[in-house]
Design a protein around this motif. Structure first.
Motif, short mmCIF file in Angstrom:
data_model
loop_
_atom_site.label_atom_id
_atom_site.label_comp_id
_atom_site.label_asym_id
_atom_site.label_seq_id
_atom_site.Cartn_x
_atom_site.Cartn_y
_atom_site.Cartn_z
N LEU A 287 -9.55 3.89 -4.95
CA LEU A 287 -9.50 2.65 -4.17
C LEU A 287 -8.21 1.88 -4.44
O LEU A 287 -7.61 1.30 -3.52
CB LEU A 287 -10.72 1.80 -4.50
N ASP A 288 -7.77 1.89 -5.70
CA ASP A 288 -6.54 1.17 -6.03
C ASP A 288 -5.34 1.78 -5.33
O ASP A 288 -4.45 1.08 -4.82
CB ASP A 288 -6.32 1.18 -7.55
N ILE A 289 -5.29 3.14 -5.30
CA ILE A 289 -4.16 3.81 -4.63
C ILE A 289 -4.17 3.51 -3.14
O ILE A 289 -3.14 3.24 -2.52
CB ILE A 289 -4.24 5.32 -4.90
N ALA A 290 -5.37 3.57 -2.52
CA ALA A 290 -5.47 3.28 -1.08
C ALA A 290 -5.04 1.86 -0.76
O ALA A 290 -4.36 1.61 0.24
CB ALA A 290 -6.90 3.53 -0.62
N ARG A 291 -5.42 0.90 -1.63
CA ARG A 291 -5.05 -0.50 -1.39
C ARG A 291 -3.57 -0.73 -1.62
O ARG A 291 -2.91 -1.41 -0.86
CB ARG A 291 -5.86 -1.39 -2.34
N GLU A 292 -3.03 -0.10 -2.68
CA GLU A 292 -1.63 -0.36 -3.04
C GLU A 292 -0.66 0.20 -2.02
O GLU A 292 0.33 -0.45 -1.65
CB GLU A 292 -1.36 0.25 -4.42
N PHE A 293 -0.93 1.40 -1.51
CA PHE A 293 0.02 2.05 -0.59
C PHE A 293 -0.45 2.04 0.85
O PHE A 293 0.13 2.71 1.70
CB PHE A 293 0.25 3.50 -1.05
N GLU B 202 -8.35 9.46 3.18
CA GLU B 202 -7.11 10.22 3.02
C GLU B 202 -6.81 10.45 1.54
O GLU B 202 -6.46 11.56 1.12
CB GLU B 202 -5.96 9.49 3.69
N VAL B 203 -6.93 9.41 0.73
CA VAL B 203 -6.65 9.54 -0.70
C VAL B 203 -7.69 10.46 -1.36
O VAL B 203 -7.36 11.31 -2.18
CB VAL B 203 -6.64 8.15 -1.38
N GLN B 204 -8.96 10.25 -0.98
CA GLN B 204 -10.02 11.08 -1.56
C GLN B 204 -9.81 12.56 -1.24
O GLN B 204 -9.98 13.44 -2.09
CB GLN B 204 -11.38 10.61 -1.03
N PHE C 242 1.19 9.51 -2.48
CA PHE C 242 1.06 8.44 -1.50
C PHE C 242 2.15 7.38 -1.66
O PHE C 242 2.48 6.69 -0.69
CB PHE C 242 -0.34 7.82 -1.62
N LYS C 243 2.72 7.23 -2.83
CA LYS C 243 3.87 6.34 -2.99
C LYS C 243 5.07 6.87 -2.21
O LYS C 243 5.78 6.15 -1.50
CB LYS C 243 4.22 6.20 -4.46
N LYS C 244 5.26 8.21 -2.31
CA LYS C 244 6.37 8.83 -1.59
C LYS C 244 6.16 8.72 -0.08
O LYS C 244 7.10 8.45 0.68
CB LYS C 244 6.48 10.29 -2.01
N MET C 245 4.88 8.91 0.35
CA MET C 245 4.60 8.79 1.78
C MET C 245 4.83 7.37 2.28
O MET C 245 5.38 7.16 3.38
CB MET C 245 3.15 9.22 2.05
N ARG C 246 4.43 6.36 1.48
CA ARG C 246 4.65 4.97 1.90
C ARG C 246 6.13 4.64 1.94
O ARG C 246 6.61 3.95 2.86
CB ARG C 246 3.89 4.03 0.94
N ASP C 247 6.90 5.15 0.94
CA ASP C 247 8.36 4.90 0.95
C ASP C 247 9.01 5.56 2.16
O ASP C 247 9.93 4.99 2.79
CB ASP C 247 8.97 5.45 -0.34
N THR C 248 8.54 6.76 2.52
CA THR C 248 9.10 7.44 3.69
C THR C 248 8.81 6.68 4.97
O THR C 248 9.67 6.52 5.85
CB THR C 248 8.53 8.86 3.78
N LEU C 249 7.57 6.18 5.08
CA LEU C 249 7.21 5.41 6.27
C LEU C 249 7.97 4.09 6.35
O LEU C 249 8.38 3.64 7.44
CB LEU C 249 5.71 5.14 6.28
N SER C 250 8.18 3.49 5.21
CA SER C 250 8.91 2.21 5.20
C SER C 250 10.38 2.41 5.56
O SER C 250 11.03 1.50 6.12
CB SER C 250 8.80 1.56 3.81
N ALA C 251 10.94 3.58 5.24
CA ALA C 251 12.35 3.83 5.54
C ALA C 251 12.59 4.18 7.00
O ALA C 251 13.75 4.15 7.46
CB ALA C 251 12.87 4.95 4.65
N LEU C 252 11.57 4.51 7.76
CA LEU C 252 11.77 4.83 9.17
C LEU C 252 12.16 3.60 9.97
O LEU C 252 11.73 2.48 9.69
CB LEU C 252 10.48 5.42 9.74
N ALA C 253 12.97 3.81 10.96
CA ALA C 253 13.43 2.68 11.83
C ALA C 253 12.32 2.25 12.76
O ALA C 253 11.45 3.06 13.13
CB ALA C 253 14.66 3.12 12.63
N ASP C 254 12.34 1.00 13.14
CA ASP C 254 11.33 0.47 14.04
C ASP C 254 11.55 1.00 15.46
O ASP C 254 12.66 1.31 15.88
CB ASP C 254 11.42 -1.06 14.06
N ASP C 255 10.47 1.15 16.23
CA ASP C 255 10.56 1.70 17.59
C ASP C 255 11.42 0.82 18.48
O ASP C 255 12.17 1.29 19.36
CB ASP C 255 9.17 1.84 18.20
#
Length: 498
Positions: free
Chosen positions: A450-456, A462-464, A480-493
């Motif tokens: 639950l902490d990982i799902a909330r944090e990222f 998905e986490v389970q 999931f940290k790497k996935m969140r960083d990758t999503l954050s680095a993508l440009a906005d539509d």
């Protein structure tokens, strides 16, 4: 006087010359005609041998013997003239060598020894007078049983031939008398005396002092009596069999019961006294294990805390399996962030773990939130020690109920046994206030998911799912940290459209 020999004429010239030389050296004499007394050397199973036997074998000439030409060499080896012991009424005794003597060389040697001593080893089992077999086989015993009642027929061991030759005479294995049982005609029965009856009454009085218990006419009582024959005090038992002792009491029970009653009144034994017939040592009782009754509050909660989700659990791979008895963390509540920051499916929560405390039943628990104490599961060894406690007390009459039956003032009946409930998700999004905690708490692995799902900002499913596949919490967090960083680095539509 020199022993006379006649040699079969159709033997080879070299063999006849060798036989003549050996006979002469040993002091014998070779005759040109068949002698009245002496030995006729033949080749067994040849036509000429059968013709000579037919012409010259006669009961009137018992001293005329037909022997194989090897007889000369056998006498030379033995150093003496071998006696023709296997001859009866001027005829050779017929032998049958049974198949139980399987060794070919042994059969050949046995056959030659029989012929050299005047016997005929070529007869069948039906026509033979003596059947030779191996005594170490079952066939030998079968042959003995089959022919022991047939007169003039004998079953002997293959060693019997050698023994007869050494003795110089034929001696069959003697018959011995085997008692067929029963009393011989004219033999008097051993009469019962007053002393015998006195001994019998004392025995029954000691074993079955009271007739109403039964067993006085049974077999075992008298069999035990005869088993005491080795004891010097019971030497009188051998005068009769156990059947006779039983019949003596059975046929005179009314008279003997009065004698037994007098002995019982004199000694006055108690019923069931040690040594009496039918009484044995009571078997040892096995200790009973008392199972402790589960408490309605803590025990029920502890047993149901693993199924806090109705459709899916978070305990596929967790620390609870490796560390049984480890306390579980429990968030006191799940609150929605006022600013609405974070992933919409998860909300901020607080898990204020203060310190270890002791529960009412003596177990160790964690203090969470305000003053609630979460009990820790006990090890199997501790539970087994609790099984040995005394039984539960019960209420009797108008007496006050026992301590375990009284409800604690601090307990709220509405809070016992409730589970954590997860609302159904619709289209991958959960409604606000999706998680509520009442009573039981989450496992440490479930809490980390639950902490990982909330944090990222990912869904719990998905986490389970990823954690079930890899089984490592640090690897799941890094993923999931790497996935969140990758999503954050993508440009906005909107930037791409511009």
């Amino acid at each position: 006087i020199a022993v006379k020999f006649f040699i079969q004429k159709d033997l080879s010239t070299e063999l006849q010359a060798e036989l003549c030389e050996t006979i002469t050296d040993l002091g014998g004499r070779v005759e040109a005609k068949v002698p009245r007394q002496g030995f006729i050397l033949i080749q067994p199973n040849s036509n000429e041998a059968e013709r000579l036997k037919l012409c010259w074998e006669s009961p009137d000439r018992p001293d005329r013997h037909f022997v194989p030409y090897t007889y000369v060499e056998a006498c030379k080896i033995a150093g003496m003239l071998l006696k023709q012991i296997f001859v009866e009424n001027g005829e050779a005794i017929k032998f049958h060598i049974d198949s139980s003597i399987a060794n070919i060389n042994a059969r050949a040697a046995l056959s030659a020894r029989i012929m050299n001593s005047g016997g005929d080893p070529g007869a069948s089992a039906q026509t033979a007078r003596v059947i030779l077999a191996d005594p170490n086989t079952e066939i030998f015993q079968h042959l003995v049983k089959s022919y022991q009642g047939v007169p003039g027929k004998y079953v002997e061991s293959y060693l019997w031939v050698k023994k007869c030759i050494e003795r110089g005479t034929v001696v069959y294995t003697p018959l011995v008398y085997k008692n067929p049982g029963g009393r011989r005609p004219g033999e008097e029965r051993t009469q019962f005396t007053e002393e015998d009856e006195e001994h019998l009454c004392k025995w029954i009085a000691a074993k079955i002092p009271y007739k109403e218990t039964g067993g006085r006419t049974g077999n075992r009582l008298y069999q035990q009596l005869c088993d005491m024959a080795s004891d010097p005090e019971f030497a009188w038992v051998t005068r009769h069999t156990w059947q006779s002792w039983r019949e003596r009491y059975k046929k005179n029970s009314q008279r003997l019961d009065s004698l037994i009653q007098a002995i019982v009144e004199q000694k006055k034994p108690t019923l069931g006294e040690k040594g009496q017939y039918g009484y044995v040592r009571k078997p040892e009782e096995k200790p009973k294990r008392n199972r402790k009754r589960k408490d309605d509050g803590t025990s029920a909660g502890a047993s149901n805390d693993d199924d806090f989700l109705p459709t899916r659990t978070f305990t596929s791979i967790g620390y609870g399996d490796a560390y049984p008895g480890c306390a579980r963390r429990a968030p006191s509540s799940w609150n929605t962030s006022p600013s609405g920051a974070g992933h919409p499916h998860l909300h901020n929560h607080q898990s204020n773990v203060n310190q270890l405390q002791t529960t009412a039943d003596g177990s160790i628990g964690l203090s969470v939130g305000q003053n609630s104490v979460i009990p820790v599961r006990k090890s199997p060894a501790e539970e087994e020690m609790e099984d040995e406690e005394a039984d539960w007390e019960v209420k009797v009459g108008n007496d006050p109920p026992p301590l375990w039956g009284k409800r604690k003032a601090s307990e709220d009946p509405n809070e016992n046994g409730k589970r954590v409930r997860v609302l159904e998700e619709t289209n991958g999004h959960a409604a606000s206030g999706a998680f509520r905690s009442q009573g039981p708490i989450l496992h440490v692995v479930d809490q980390s998911i639950l902490d990982i799902a909330r944090e990222f900002q990912f869904t719990v499913e998905e986490v389970q799912k990823y954690y079930d596949r890899c089984g490592a919490m640090d690897r799941t967090r890094a993923r999931f940290k790497k996935m969140r960083d990758t999503l954050s680095a993508l440009a906005d539509d909107s930037d791409n459209a511009a």
